[in-house]
Design a protein around this motif. Structure first.
Motif, PDB file in Angstrom:
ATOM      1  N   TYR A 103       0.831  -1.210   0.000  1.00  0.00           N
ATOM      2  CA  TYR A 103       0.000   0.000   0.000  1.00  0.00           C
ATOM      3  C   TYR A 103       0.865   1.259   0.000  1.00  0.00           C
ATOM      4  O   TYR A 103       0.632   2.178  -0.797  1.00  0.00           O
ATOM      5  CB  TYR A 103      -0.915   0.004   1.217  1.00  0.00           C
ATOM      6  N   GLU A 104       1.876   1.300   0.880  1.00  0.00           N
ATOM      7  CA  GLU A 104       2.689   2.518   1.032  1.00  0.00           C
ATOM      8  C   GLU A 104       3.542   2.815  -0.196  1.00  0.00           C
ATOM      9  O   GLU A 104       3.823   3.974  -0.502  1.00  0.00           O
ATOM     10  CB  GLU A 104       3.578   2.396   2.271  1.00  0.00           C
ATOM     11  N   GLN A 108      -0.652   3.843  -2.588  1.00  0.00           N
ATOM     12  CA  GLN A 108      -0.881   5.199  -2.068  1.00  0.00           C
ATOM     13  C   GLN A 108      -0.317   6.313  -2.957  1.00  0.00           C
ATOM     14  O   GLN A 108      -0.984   7.346  -3.137  1.00  0.00           O
ATOM     15  CB  GLN A 108      -0.312   5.302  -0.652  1.00  0.00           C
ATOM     16  N   GLU A 112      -6.076   7.129  -5.160  1.00  0.00           N
ATOM     17  CA  GLU A 112      -6.772   7.606  -3.967  1.00  0.00           C
ATOM     18  C   GLU A 112      -7.640   6.478  -3.404  1.00  0.00           C
ATOM     19  O   GLU A 112      -8.872   6.477  -3.511  1.00  0.00           O
ATOM     20  CB  GLU A 112      -7.619   8.840  -4.314  1.00  0.00           C
ATOM     21  N   SER A 114      -8.121   3.867   0.023  1.00  0.00           N
ATOM     22  CA  SER A 114      -7.799   3.706   1.441  1.00  0.00           C
ATOM     23  C   SER A 114      -6.989   2.442   1.663  1.00  0.00           C
ATOM     24  O   SER A 114      -7.031   1.501   0.869  1.00  0.00           O
ATOM     25  CB  SER A 114      -9.084   3.650   2.275  1.00  0.00           C
ATOM     26  N   SER A 115      -6.266   2.430   2.776  1.00  0.00           N
ATOM     27  CA  SER A 115      -5.470   1.259   3.142  1.00  0.00           C
ATOM     28  C   SER A 115      -6.353   0.036   3.333  1.00  0.00           C
ATOM     29  O   SER A 115      -5.976  -1.087   2.953  1.00  0.00           O
ATOM     30  CB  SER A 115      -4.690   1.554   4.434  1.00  0.00           C
ATOM     31  N   SER A 118      -7.401  -1.341  -0.105  1.00  0.00           N
ATOM     32  CA  SER A 118      -6.244  -1.953  -0.746  1.00  0.00           C
ATOM     33  C   SER A 118      -5.928  -3.320  -0.139  1.00  0.00           C
ATOM     34  O   SER A 118      -5.707  -4.296  -0.857  1.00  0.00           O
ATOM     35  CB  SER A 118      -5.028  -1.025  -0.605  1.00  0.00           C
TER      36      SER A 118
END
Length: 430
Positions: A103-104, A108, A112, A114-115, A118
């Protein structure tokens, strides 16, 4: 050593199951901190992140069973507790970390999303692979690993031949032990006994060859995977050391992003996103599959138990993955300080035949390992209160205070066995 097509596919699959989030983000940052001492830090890192995992695959090749076999010579109850702890660590730390890193670094920056969303999609795909495990090795070995290796090799080669200022001295007080302990964070020793079991079961589903043929296949495939890991780690650590004067960062993921951008340009980050996703995904699949296999075995090969475990492990990965990479790494340090030494010791002991290492040796060495892992665990958990209290234990200042007591215990155990055997043979027959 000649490699058949099946050996190559299995070797690539083992490599991809090993190569996850930690294997990607840890080596460059370690090299960045090591500077000119990158070789020493590489030696320590490869001892715990290549040699021990490779020996774990070899031990599985000899045992040709499940992970329970690693602790059965101590006691069956101990073995179950040990396996439960290992799988619990695996599904609560490295598996969620793969989702967080993905995710990071891959989601991300571009979308757009959200964690939570994802991670849900990510572990949904992991679950899909885990439920179709008969095709697991083939898919990983044929398609995912070659692409993974191609991207990694490209980044390493471009960075090596780039014109960069000479590296400066190390920021690490003890590069060798720093590399050794950082290798813990790859989880690869734990991964070896989890992944080895996955490989054995997967081979049994498609391969009806003899025990000896499958043993030789695993040894050759494991050696190939180990060579791949060694090459990639050395390359990433060295590249990290080259950039010590280029940027200052406290983030492992930021450094990797910088390296990819500097070597491959704006497209480098996109390639890195693909690389991160592949590396993390394959490891998560291996962990969920291995955990599900273990629970299935405990419930008399119940397929329902396998499916329920895979679903729960995936759901847990989604939830814990929301905490972020830095938090998961911080939490992992105490857990690994306690469980990792025992994993390493059991791997080494299971490499030997039953004639050479008896149940007595297993029990003595395991007990001493647990006892002398506690100080390292306490220091890593609360360093301010415990730092210096265990300085009387050799090498405790480096976080490996268990090593010398274990070696001494093994030697003493062999001496005791020798005298016991002599006393038996010297008794006159009635």
């Amino acid at each position: 050593m000649r490699f058949s097509k099946e050996t190559l596919i299995t070797g690539f699959a083992i490599f991809s199951l090993f190569f996850g989030a930690g294997n990607l983000i840890l080596p460059p940052y370690l090299g960045y901190l090591a500077g000119t001492n990158w070789l020493w830090v590489s030696l320590g890192f490869c001892l715990s992140a290549v040699l021990i995992p490779l020996l774990g695959i070899f031990a599985h090749a000899r045992l040709q069973g499940s992970m329970l076999d690693f602790g059965n010579k101590i006691h069956p109850v101990f073995s179950i507790i040990f396996c439960v702890l290992v799988y619990l660590v695996a599904i609560t730390l490295p598996a969620p970390r793969t989702a967080s890193v993905t995710y990071e670094m891959a989601i991300q920056p571009y979308f757009e999303v959200s964690s939570l969303t994802s991670s849900a999609v990510y572990f949904g795909l992991v679950l899909l692979f885990a439920l179709n495990r008969s095709r697991l090795l083939n898919a990983l070995g044929k398609y995912l690993t070659p692409l993974l290796l191609l991207i990694l090799t490209t980044i390493i080669c471009i960075a090596i031949f780039a014109e960069l200022p000479p590296a400066t001295a190390s920021q690490l007080e003890s590069p060798l032990t720093s590399g050794l302990l950082e290798g813990y964070q790859t989880f690869d020793a734990i991964g070896a006994i989890v992944i080895g079991a996955v490989v054995i079961i997967s081979l049994n589903l498609v391969n009806t060859e003899s025990h000896q043929i499958k043993r030789n296949l695993m040894i050759k495939a494991g050696s190939l995977a180990g060579l791949g890991l060694l090459t990639i780690y050395l390359g990433l650590i060295y590249v990290g050391s080259l950039y010590v004067n280029q940027t200052v960062t406290d983030s492992r993921t930021d450094l990797l992003s910088f390296l990819s951008y500097d070597t491959l340009g704006s497209g480098g980050r996109i390639l890195l996103s693909i690389l991160v996703s592949l590396a993390c995904f394959t490891t998560a699949v291996g962990i969920v599959t291995g955990t599900s296999d273990f629970i299935k075995g405990l419930f008399k090969n119940s397929q329902r138990a396998y499916i329920i475990t895979a679903i729960l492990a995936s759901a847990l990965g989604v939830l814990i993955g929301q905490t972020g990479v830095a938090y998961i790494i911080a939490v992992a340090v105490p857990a690994l300080s306690f469980i990792y030494p025992l994993v390493i010791v059991l791997i080494l002991l299971n490499l030997f035949s039953d004639r050479f290492v008896s149940s007595l040796i297993f029990r003595l060495v395991a007990l001493v390992t647990i006892v002398f892992s506690i100080p390292d665990f306490l220091v890593s958990f609360n360093a301010e209160n415990y730092q210096g209290r265990f300085s009387w234990i050799p090498f405790s200042d480096y976080g490996v205070g268990w090593i010398l007591p274990v070696v001494i215990t093994f030697i003493i155990g062999k001496i005791i066995e020798h005298f016991i055997d002599e006393s038996k043979t010297s008794k006159p027959e009635n």
